[in-house]
Design a protein around this motif. Structure first.
Motif, PDB file in Angstrom:
ATOM      1  N   GLU A   1       2.192  -3.265   6.311  1.00 22.08           N
ATOM      2  CA  GLU A   1       1.323  -4.328   5.809  1.00 22.08           C
ATOM      3  C   GLU A   1       1.712  -4.630   4.369  1.00 22.08           C
ATOM      4  O   GLU A   1       2.043  -3.736   3.603  1.00 22.08           O
ATOM      5  CB  GLU A   1      -0.134  -3.882   5.857  1.00 22.08           C
TER       6      GLU A   1
ATOM      7  N   SER B   1       3.724  -3.764  -1.049  1.00 22.41           N
ATOM      8  CA  SER B   1       3.504  -2.900   0.112  1.00 22.41           C
ATOM      9  C   SER B   1       2.509  -1.816  -0.299  1.00 22.41           C
ATOM     10  O   SER B   1       2.236  -1.615  -1.490  1.00 22.41           O
ATOM     11  CB  SER B   1       4.821  -2.267   0.553  1.00 22.41           C
TER      12      SER B   1
ATOM     13  N   ARG C   1       4.936 -10.006  -3.092  1.00 22.12           N
ATOM     14  CA  ARG C   1       4.064  -9.197  -2.243  1.00 22.12           C
ATOM     15  C   ARG C   1       4.151  -7.750  -2.683  1.00 22.12           C
ATOM     16  O   ARG C   1       5.085  -7.336  -3.375  1.00 22.12           O
ATOM     17  CB  ARG C   1       4.471  -9.299  -0.759  1.00 22.12           C
TER      18      ARG C   1
ATOM     19  N   PRO D   1       0.339   1.472   7.781  1.00 23.49           N
ATOM     20  CA  PRO D   1      -0.162   1.717   9.124  1.00 23.49           C
ATOM     21  C   PRO D   1       0.806   2.558   9.935  1.00 23.49           C
ATOM     22  O   PRO D   1       2.010   2.543   9.700  1.00 23.49           O
ATOM     23  CB  PRO D   1      -0.320   0.318   9.726  1.00 23.49           C
TER      24      PRO D   1
ATOM     25  N   TYR E   1       0.563  -6.940   0.792  1.00 21.09           N
ATOM     26  CA  TYR E   1      -0.590  -7.531   0.121  1.00 21.09           C
ATOM     27  C   TYR E   1      -0.134  -8.650  -0.794  1.00 21.09           C
ATOM     28  O   TYR E   1       0.898  -8.536  -1.459  1.00 21.09           O
ATOM     29  CB  TYR E   1      -1.314  -6.456  -0.717  1.00 21.09           C
TER      30      TYR E   1
END
Length: 106
Positions: free
Chosen positions: A42, A81, A79, A27, A44
């Motif tokens: 963000e 990115s 996670r 973003p 994921y």
């Protein structure tokens, strides 16, 4: 009385012709709040990343554990990115086999 800003036909045409990338992007930095500091990208979960990449979650976890693909650990939590996902796709890209090598004759 409010003034409504109309879009000109040329601008509508440009908006319709924009092509979107199939890859996720980070973003844009938040600039609407003064002094809000840097905008965090963000991330994921493995399930979300697997859905975006259209691969089994188990494959994604296995490759991350083997350190074969880019990933991020936040504490003990795996996670991905948006940049990680783009690099995974780029790493998987292969050139087409053409010419004599494709036939097995050299």
């Amino acid at each position: 009385m409010s003034v409504r800003k109309e879009r000109c036909p040329d601008q509508l045409k440009r908006d319709d012709n924009r092509q979107r990338s199939p890859y996720p992007t980070a973003p844009a930095p938040a600039t609407d709040k003064p002094g809000s500091g840097p905008h965090l990208p963000e991330v994921y979960t493995p399930a979300e990343a697997a859905q975006v990449l259209k691969v089994p979650e188990s494959w994604l976890r296995k490759k991350a554990t083997q350190q074969a693909i880019p990933c991020t650990f936040i504490g003990k939590h795996l996670r991905f990115s948006a940049a990680d996902l783009v690099r995974i796709v780029q790493q998987g890209a292969r050139r087409p086999v053409t010419g004599r090598a494709a036939n097995g004759n050299e």
